[in-house]
Design a protein around this motif. Structure first.
Motif, PDB file in Angstrom:
ATOM      1  N   LEU A 129      -4.436  11.602   1.015  1.00 35.85           N
ATOM      2  CA  LEU A 129      -4.164  10.164   1.130  1.00 35.85           C
ATOM      3  C   LEU A 129      -5.325   9.429   1.777  1.00 35.85           C
ATOM      4  N   GLY A 130      -5.850   9.985   2.858  1.00 40.67           N
ATOM      5  CA  GLY A 130      -6.912   9.319   3.608  1.00 40.67           C
ATOM      6  C   GLY A 130      -8.213   9.213   2.848  1.00 40.67           C
ATOM      7  N   LEU A 190       0.847  -1.208   0.000  1.00 39.30           N
ATOM      8  CA  LEU A 190       0.000   0.000   0.000  1.00 39.30           C
ATOM      9  C   LEU A 190       0.874   1.245   0.000  1.00 39.30           C
ATOM     10  N   HIS A 191       1.905   1.228   0.849  1.00 34.57           N
ATOM     11  CA  HIS A 191       2.812   2.378   0.954  1.00 34.57           C
ATOM     12  C   HIS A 191       3.463   2.685  -0.393  1.00 34.57           C
ATOM     13  N   GLU A 192       3.951   1.651  -1.056  1.00 37.42           N
ATOM     14  CA  GLU A 192       4.649   1.855  -2.336  1.00 37.42           C
ATOM     15  C   GLU A 192       3.689   2.384  -3.407  1.00 37.42           C
ATOM     16  N   THR A 223      -7.180   4.608  -3.477  1.00 36.14           N
ATOM     17  CA  THR A 223      -6.127   3.616  -3.225  1.00 36.14           C
ATOM     18  C   THR A 223      -6.190   3.120  -1.786  1.00 36.14           C
ATOM     19  N   PHE A 224      -6.295   4.056  -0.839  1.00 37.54           N
ATOM     20  CA  PHE A 224      -6.312   3.702   0.575  1.00 37.54           C
ATOM     21  C   PHE A 224      -7.604   2.977   0.947  1.00 37.54           C
ATOM     22  N   LEU A 266     -22.258   3.711   7.726  1.00 32.14           N
ATOM     23  CA  LEU A 266     -21.352   2.931   6.880  1.00 32.14           C
ATOM     24  C   LEU A 266     -20.454   3.869   6.083  1.00 32.14           C
ATOM     25  N   GLN A 267     -19.175   3.500   6.006  1.00 28.39           N
ATOM     26  CA  GLN A 267     -18.164   4.397   5.445  1.00 28.39           C
ATOM     27  C   GLN A 267     -17.630   3.902   4.107  1.00 28.39           C
ATOM     28  N   GLU A 268     -16.826   4.753   3.477  1.00 27.24           N
ATOM     29  CA  GLU A 268     -16.332   4.433   2.137  1.00 27.24           C
ATOM     30  C   GLU A 268     -15.277   3.344   2.142  1.00 27.24           C
ATOM     31  N   PHE A 269     -14.716   3.028   3.313  1.00 22.14           N
ATOM     32  CA  PHE A 269     -13.675   2.003   3.340  1.00 22.14           C
ATOM     33  C   PHE A 269     -14.238   0.611   3.637  1.00 22.14           C
TER      34      PHE A 269
END
Length: 450
Positions: free
Chosen positions: A71-72, A22-24, A76-77, A158-161
């Motif tokens: 980022l949050g 994830l970081h990369e 991608t996250f 309910l959230q997007e993640f």
């Protein structure tokens, strides 16, 4: 592996290599100068002390990513967390029928994929109901638990993640359901919703339900008038009358405990009209009522107290008692700030309510439209709000998992309202400064507000 929990319930398990991937990916998309530093690889096997050090470093990393608005809020996250949730719960991608409740008890069945995210499911429900696209943002999906009297206890928005189907089925309990409700606080926005037939019907059904469950207070004369309007099917007039009633538009929480005005008082908390309303039962059984305006809360925090012992070894995973507290610092008078604490399993939901009230206030103050607060799809990806303070996801909480003692745990505090596993409930001094959620609406308070 590391456990990530949401509200004390396992969301996903991830390995160091997955987090490194994830970081990369984030570095590739956003650049090394934007993404925080990642805990380095080790050549040799980690000692127990190094394992704990890495867990803390990963925790800080995930928190830093989540707190960064770019980022949050990135696809991608969030897609990383959704994929990890699906893999952890071992639910393959396939077509399913998901039941979503409406306030009147009616069930809407939507054909979705198990891998569909919250926004997709919300749009599917709206499409099934013929709710116009420009009104979808006024509603949200909530995870609720049905109580014995047929009412609902709110677990979280309910959230997007997360994947709604996976979130509700992984609980393996028919009491947990998904419900569609309006997701704004200012009743002035009711006018927008009532312009369309479906919006009006949804708002009417929710208002009737809230009155039936005693969330909205009605005297005999008002009850007679409401009944008359119901018989005439005068839905707009019904809602207009309801808007004048006490607790209209409030979300009522389960009975819990507070330390105000003294420790150990039982309280029923309701959120609405830019305040938390307290109905407190004092030790002498006297009932007192009072309200705490969100504009006078300087900051708040959510903390968790985890018992030192994990209980009997046979206890089921995720069942360890985690005590959640919401504490806010309140301007009682011009020169006096005081901490007020609510101990409730719904502390995170309370925190989300406070944050969304502040968001609405800030958008209104800047002259913006509430519509800008809602996420919109751009080229298939979700974009965060352009408002001054976007609505944040709820914090993620690491709680004991008795079945997996050897596993390291990742307490993933993914928002400014962070959670700390502490052995006892505490004063403000026990939690670091970064754990407090500053209230932007408080900064504009003037003498006339006092």
């Amino acid at each position: 592996a590391y456990n990530i929990h949401v509200n004390g319930v396992l969301h996903c398990r991830v390995r160091y290599s997955q987090l490194l991937g994830l970081h990369e990916q984030l570095r590739k998309e956003y650049g090394a100068n934007v993404v925080p530093a990642f805990p380095p690889k080790k050549i040799f096997t980690l000692t127990p002390a190094e394992v704990e050090q890495r867990r803390e470093q990963l925790e800080k990393y995930m928190q830093a990513v989540r707190q960064d608005p770019t980022l949050g809020g990135s696809e991608t996250f969030n897609s990383f967390l959704r994929k990890a949730q699906q893999e952890t719960q071992q639910i393959p991608t396939e077509e399913v029928v998901l039941e979503v409740l409406l306030s009147n008890g009616q069930k809407v069945k939507v054909a979705i994929l198990t891998s569909d995210q919250t926004e997709d499911v919300l749009e599917a429900v709206a499409s099934k109901l013929d709710l116009p696209d420009d009104l979808v943002g006024y509603f949200s999906l909530f995870l609720v638990r049905e109580t014995k009297d047929g009412a609902f206890s709110f677990v979280r928005k309910l959230q997007e993640f997360e994947l709604p189907y996976v979130s509700v089925t992984s609980l393996h309990n028919p009491e947990f359901q998904i419900i569609l409700r309006k997701s704004y606080w200012d009743s002035a926005y009711d006018d927008d919703v009532m312009e369309h037939r479906v919006g009006l019907n949804l708002l009417y059904a929710q208002t009737v339900s809230d009155i039936e469950h005693g969330w909205i207070l009605v005297n005999k004369e008002q009850h007679r008038q409401l009944k008359s309007l119901q018989e005439k099917v005068s839905k707009k007039e019904f809602i207009r009358l309801a808007q004048t009633l006490k607790y209209y538009g409030y979300l009522k929480f389960d009975p819990c405990v507070t330390d105000f005005p003294e420790k150990g008082c039982h309280v029923v908390v309701s959120a609405g009209n830019n305040e938390l309303n307290f109905q407190v039962r004092l030790p002498n059984e006297q009932i007192k009522e009072g309200s705490f305006k969100v504009t006078r809360m300087r900051c708040w925090r959510v903390t968790s107290s985890v018992p030192m012992s994990n209980g009997p070894s046979g206890s089921s995973p995720g069942k360890s008692e985690v005590k959640l507290e919401l504490a806010f610092e309140y301007l009682m008078s011009k020169d006096r700030l005081q901490w007020v604490t609510i101990t409730s399993p719904q502390a995170i939901m309370l925190s989300i309510c406070l944050q969304s009230m502040v968001d609405e206030l800030m958008v209104k103050k800047s002259g913006g439209s509430i519509r800008k607060m809602f996420r919109r799809r751009v080229n298939g990806a979700l974009r965060r709000s352009d408002s001054q303070q976007a609505v944040k996801s709820p914090p993620l909480l690491d709680s004991p998992d008795a079945s997996r003692e050897p596993m390291a745990k990742l307490s993933s505090k993914l928002t400014s309202v962070s959670l700390r596993g502490i052995s006892h409930s505490s004063s403000a001094n026990d939690v670091g400064a970064n754990d407090f959620h500053g209230n932007y609406a408080f900064e504009g308070i003037g003498d006339e507000d006092l």
